[in-house]
Every structure is written in structure tokens, then in C-alpha cells.
Design an enzyme around this catalytic site. Structure first.
Site, PDB file in Angstrom:
ATOM      1  N   SER A   1     -13.239  26.536  17.937  1.00 44.56           N
ATOM      2  CA  SER A   1     -14.426  27.352  18.185  1.00 44.56           C
ATOM      3  C   SER A   1     -14.249  28.771  17.654  1.00 44.56           C
ATOM      4  CB  SER A   1     -14.749  27.382  19.695  1.00 44.56           C
ATOM      5  OG  SER A   1     -16.039  27.885  19.914  1.00 44.56           O
TER       6      SER A   1
ATOM      7  N   LYS B   1     -22.579  27.020  17.189  1.00 48.66           N
ATOM      8  CA  LYS B   1     -21.819  26.650  15.989  1.00 48.66           C
ATOM      9  C   LYS B   1     -22.182  25.270  15.457  1.00 48.66           C
ATOM     10  CE  LYS B   1     -17.962  29.659  17.206  1.00 48.66           C
ATOM     11  NZ  LYS B   1     -17.693  29.955  18.610  1.00 48.66           N
TER      12      LYS B   1
ATOM     13  N   SER C   1     -21.085  29.069  22.369  1.00 48.87           N
ATOM     14  CA  SER C   1     -20.536  28.541  21.115  1.00 48.87           C
ATOM     15  C   SER C   1     -21.170  27.237  20.645  1.00 48.87           C
ATOM     16  CB  SER C   1     -19.022  28.342  21.244  1.00 48.87           C
ATOM     17  OG  SER C   1     -18.366  29.588  21.181  1.00 48.87           O
TER      18      SER C   1
END
Length: 393
Positions: free
Chosen positions: A130, A73, A70
Site C-alpha cells: 500500500s 489505490k 488506501s
């Protein structure tokens, strides 16, 4: 909507029954920092740098190409902040959730197909929770579809010099040909921090989505350092079974902002402990040395045929360099590299030259020197009067 209520209720129950110490134990108490050689022993890859100058303080396998989970991101947030800055997007704009975006698994904010949420709330969902679903919804808003946005991601990566990186999706869910390195993550983290308002999202420990509904959704930041490490205000955690536990974190103290990236940690406790130790090392061993403050005089340059005969150059930002604590401040020397004369017209913000900082004979930093004002080209009468005046003076 039942799953929204269930998720919010579960979060609230956890908050009520889990003591603060359960989270706090993930971050060790600050003690004597280790030497640089002892940093991040359990990480597969790591890097520590000064966010202002980009100076690498410590690195370990920093160019290994690894799955980032993640942490991906960060690029999604960067392109969003860039669009906001350029006026292509507003925080109040509504983002509609497609069926595809709503179908994302893993960490999510439980968006329903057709649900609309503001850019502001989407950023909260991405930065704090997230949200894989929020990331894809935001990607579709900016890129037309997911693949269009992925193209923008890779173009931006190339622009930033991220040579170890290729993105295949906006959220970091496992997929082929999706990789980056600790060093490249530090580069895009540093670029994201050019938009200081991002820490409003990445530095918040808790917030709510759907506040006006009967069932508001509680957000708790996946990065516990923002609560338990003094000065920490971002940026992004990551985990998949392949990538293990990852984190790109930033903290600021006494004018020094650092970025620490670790990939492939065995668990959250070790990840947070080793990033904290990296921060401890940076803040105990380094400081920012101010060279010029905003508005300080740098020099001047003649302007050929301008409405003003010369341009006074001043610092348009803090000019600072990273130095070891206990070092000698006078070991730095500065060199202003500008032409003897420039031609009018000159626009405000035009790059006139550069300021180069040396430590001994080693160049440690250079800054662009820009025109603080606009100078138009002078008419013949003004030039005639100036020439006449110079003759008689």
C-alpha cells in the site's frame, strides 16, 4: 538508504518473532454462514456482489459517500493496468521517484528522490505494501503530475458510472473532497479484475523489492485474507483515523468470483471476520449457472451483399448467470435478439445483437453478441453467381 535497511530489518525481525497464529486469528474458521441480514453488522457501509454479472447479493448503506483511505489505490492500479493493456506502458519501464512522491507519509516502500523502479515493482509496492510513495510516482508517470492523474481517475470513475465518487489524490491520504461509496468501490474493483494478471500482485502474500541490492526490502501483503481465506486473491485494504478500517476483497471458488467491500470497520479483526462471513454466505448460497460455453452455437443472421450469405454466431465467452443453490435451472429462459439481416462489410468483434436472460418475466442479465469473423462486401460477379445459383436451386 539507512531507513531502507532499518525497515527491512524490522520486517524480518517481526517475521521471526510473531507466530503464524497471530495473523490467523484475524480470520475466523469457516462455520455456518449467517443470513444476509446478519452480514457486516459493524461496518458503516458494505456491499457483496458477483464479479461476473455484477449482481448485488447484499448491501448496507452502499451509496453513502465516505472516505476510502488506501482503497483509492484500486483506481490507481486500474489505470496502470489499462495503460499496460493499451501498450502505453510496459512492466519493464522505469518509473522515476520525484521529491514530492518520496515525501509521502503513511504506508510506503521508502522510495528515495531520484530512485527508479520498474512498473512491475511499483505495482507490487502499491498492491501489497500500500505504498503511498509508489502510488504518487506511478501517478506522475501516467498523468504527467499528480493532478493530471487525478483528472484521469475522475474521468474513469464517470465512465464506470461511479456516481458517489470524487478523487483528489491517487493514494487515499486524508484530503478534502475525496470520497466514494462501497458500491462504487465494488464497480472499480470489478473493472480491475477484467485484467486477471492483477491478482499476481494483489494475491501474493509476500515478495521482495530491490532484490539485487545488498539490502532487499521485504513486502508482506496488508490483506491477510489472501493467505488465510481459501480462494481469496485480492484486492486492497485501507485505514485512516477518519475512514477507519476498510477492505475491498475478492475470492473465487467453483467458478464463482465474489467482491466484498466494507468501510468504517472498528479494527482489522472485525473487518476480516465480517468479509469472511460475506464470502461464506455467497459461496454457500449461490452458484453460477452456465447458459452457453465459449464456441457454442447461438444462431445465424443473413448478410446482405457479403462474401458469405450468412453469419453463424457463437458464444465468445462463458455466458453464465448467478442463481441460488437449490433453485430450478429451467426457470431461466434465453432470448436471442438479432436482426433478420445485416449489411456487409462486417468486422470481427462487431456487435450484432444481444442475448437476454430472463428469470420468469424478470430480466437478470444481457450479453452482447459479436461477430466471430470478418465478412467483406462481395463483388458483382460473386453476387451474380449466387443469384443465378439460387434461381436454379
Amino acid at each position: 538508504m539507512k531507513k531502507l535497511w532499518a525497515a527491512s530489518l524490522a520486517a524480518a525481525v517481526l517475521a521471526a518473532v510473531i507466530p503464524l497464529s497471530a495473523f490467523a486469528e484475524e480470520t475466523p474458521k469457516n462455520g455456518t454462514p449467517p443470513s444476509a441480514a446478519e452480514l457486516a453488522p459493524n461496518a458503516r457501509s458494505a456491499v457483496l456482489l458477483d464479479a461476473d454479472t455484477g449482481t448485488v447479493i447484499y448491501e448496507k448503506n452502499s451509496h453513502d459517500k465516505l472516505p476510502p483511505a488506501s482503497i483509492t489505490k484500486i483506481m490507481t492500479m486500474l489505470l496502470t493496468m489499462e495503460a499496460l493493456h493499451d501498450g502505453k506502458l510496459k512492466l519493464t519501464d522505469k518509473v522515476r521517484t520525484s521529491e514530492y512522491a518520496a515525501s509521502m507519509g503513511g504506508s510506503q516502500i521508502f522510495l528515495e528522490p531520484g530512485e527508479e523502479m520498474t512498473v512491475d515493482d511499483m505495482l507490487k509496492g502499491i498492491a501489497m505494501a500500500s505504498g503511498n510513495d509508489a502510488s504518487v510516482a506511478m501517478a506522475e508517470k501516467l498523468g504527467g503530475n499528480e493532478q493530471g492523474f487525478v483528472q484521469l481517475m475522475n474521468e474513469k470513475a464517470a465512465e464506470l458510472g461511479m456516481k458517489d465518487t470524487h478523487f483528489s489524490n491517487p493514494n487515499g491520504l486524508p484530503v478534502n473532497n475525496h470520497y466514494t461509496s462501497a458500491y462504487d468501490i465494488a464497480l472499480m474493483s470489478r473493472e480491475l479484475l477484467r485484467y486477471p494478471q492483477i491478482t499476481k500482485y494483489t494475491g501474493a502474500y509476500q515478495d521482495y523489492l530491490r532484490k539485487d541490492s545488498e539490502k532487499p526490502f521485504w513486502l508482506v501483503n496488508t490483506n491477510k485474507l489472501v493467505r488465510f481465506y481459501p480462494g481469496a486473491d485480492g484486492l486492497k485494504t485501507g485505514y485512516t483515523s477518519e475512514a477507519k478500517f476498510c477492505l475491498s476483497a475478492t475470492a473465487k471458488r467453483e467458478g464463482l468470483r465474489t467482491i466484498a467491500v466494507v468501510l468504517g470497520e472498528p479494527n482489522t479483526k472485525t473487518r476480516n471476520s465480517e468479509v469472511s462471513a460475506m464470502f461464506d454466505y455467497a459461496f454457500s448460497q449461490y452458484m453460477m449457472k452456465s447458459i452457453y460455453k465459449p464456441g457454442d452455437y447461438l444462431g445465424k443472421v443473413k448478410v446482405e451483399k457479403g462474401t458469405m450469405p450468412e453469419l453463424v454466431l457463437t458464444a465468445d465467452q462463458p455466458y453464465s448467470v448467478l442463481m441460488k443453490k437449490g433453485g430450478k435451472a429451467d426457470e431461466f429462459r434465453k432470448e436471442l435478439q438479432i436482426p433478420a439481416e445485416i449489411k456487409a462489410p462486417v468486422k470481427a468483434g462487431d456487435v450484432i445483437g444481444k442475448l437476454v436472460i430472463y428469470q420468469g418475466n424478470t430480466k437478470v442479465k444481457e450479453f452482447e453478441v459479436k461477430s466471430p469473423i470478418q465478412i467483406e462486401k462481395a463483388g458483382w460477379w460473386k453476387l451474380f453467381k449466387r443469384t443465378t445459383s439460387n434461381l436454379f436451386s
